[in-house]
Design a protein around this motif. Sequence first.
Motif, PDB file in Angstrom:
ATOM      1  N   ARG A  99      92.525  42.434  36.596  1.00  0.00           N
ATOM      2  CA  ARG A  99      93.871  41.961  36.953  1.00  0.00           C
ATOM      3  C   ARG A  99      94.404  42.667  38.183  1.00  0.00           C
ATOM      4  O   ARG A  99      95.597  42.620  38.470  1.00  0.00           O
ATOM      5  N   PRO A 104      95.926  46.951  32.999  1.00  0.00           N
ATOM      6  CA  PRO A 104      96.379  45.785  32.222  1.00  0.00           C
ATOM      7  C   PRO A 104      97.536  46.079  31.271  1.00  0.00           C
ATOM      8  O   PRO A 104      98.303  45.176  30.934  1.00  0.00           O
ATOM      9  N   ARG A 111      99.382  38.516  34.201  1.00  0.00           N
ATOM     10  CA  ARG A 111      98.631  38.006  33.044  1.00  0.00           C
ATOM     11  C   ARG A 111      97.328  37.338  33.470  1.00  0.00           C
ATOM     12  O   ARG A 111      96.395  37.222  32.684  1.00  0.00           O
ATOM     13  N   GLU A 112      97.268  36.894  34.711  1.00  0.00           N
ATOM     14  CA  GLU A 112      96.107  36.136  35.167  1.00  0.00           C
ATOM     15  C   GLU A 112      94.964  37.057  35.601  1.00  0.00           C
ATOM     16  O   GLU A 112      95.178  38.186  36.023  1.00  0.00           O
ATOM     17  N   GLU A 244     108.728  41.660  38.713  1.00  0.00           N
ATOM     18  CA  GLU A 244     107.427  41.265  38.168  1.00  0.00           C
ATOM     19  C   GLU A 244     106.807  40.159  39.006  1.00  0.00           C
ATOM     20  O   GLU A 244     105.611  40.184  39.302  1.00  0.00           O
TER      21      GLU A 244
END
Length: 351
Positions: A99, A104, A111-112, A244
């Motif tokens: 990520r 993580p 999230r991807e 974010e």
Amino acid sequence: PRVGRIEVPIVREEERIYDALRGREVDMLPISLPEDIADELGESSSINVARGPSYTGTALLLNLSRPPFDSPAVRTAVARSLDLGRVLRNTGPGVPADRGNLHPDSRWAPREILQREDVSAARRTLAGLGLPPIRVLAPSNDGVRLEAGRQVVLALRRAGAKASFGKLPRGELGDAIGENGATPDFDAAIVSTPALASYDPNFLARQFGSDDATAPLNYSGYRSAAFDALADRVVTAPDPEARERAAAAELRLLATDLPMIPLFFSEAALAYRPSVYDGWIFIKGSGILDKRSFLPNNQARAQAGVAAPEGDGDSGTVAGTIRSAALGVLAIAVALALVGMLTLLRARARG
């Protein structure tokens, strides 16, 4: 604080730092141990090993200021040649950095999945470029990152590239990548990545920003007005949600431009002697060398979000002096940053 002083002798060689703990020359090691050493030391009745996630990562730094990595196509092909899971399986417990540059578990991590292996595509690209051999450097005093370098070289060879492996003492590797104003002279290097970025994504600008004055950790030569604009968005975001989104956009851009290829985040394994001090608390991301380890137990556990065992009060040991060895100057700097509450921190150089 429950500890009056921490002494930090600097030990240059990896094996000597473990011998120092075995021989009671030091009382704890603030650096994570390779898995085999952690297992060995953990079998001793006089040594405990605390484990947990570390936000300090391992990455492949690329030199964008000269061929072959001034080419985006080459950087992409190298990234596609890497099976992060395979690299991790050969280096020890942890999580792949698929990520991007943040752990993580960081609240700012996307999230991807940003990094995926595609050896066939890498082989097609590399076959048509006729590249000279790629030399991958790694620190000679760090077993985990040495193995990471070997795994990168093997992956490049499987993808059809010519690649060689070189190990250098930490100071020489720093000079090679351009630390302390040295002229960079490297193709690619295995480096550690700072944990601070996973706590605060604004720190990414210090690694990848275009302004030398505000990006002292940019050793790749990366320059991107688009990244700088996203970094400004991270700083000025009006709320956590906007931050974010801005951080996720930063990480997507870095995964495309690839000044650095994040590889993995190791599980931390930190050894200490409980007979000297048994109040260590593992703080997610940073380990045990944290100010909360030196507060009264219940207060520290509450701040760290760690439940106190039944019957556990403030009866843990109180130490006058803890001897905490560090492997090289960089580890000393990290230790100093984490232990702000100690009344005295004295560094002793040991040849």
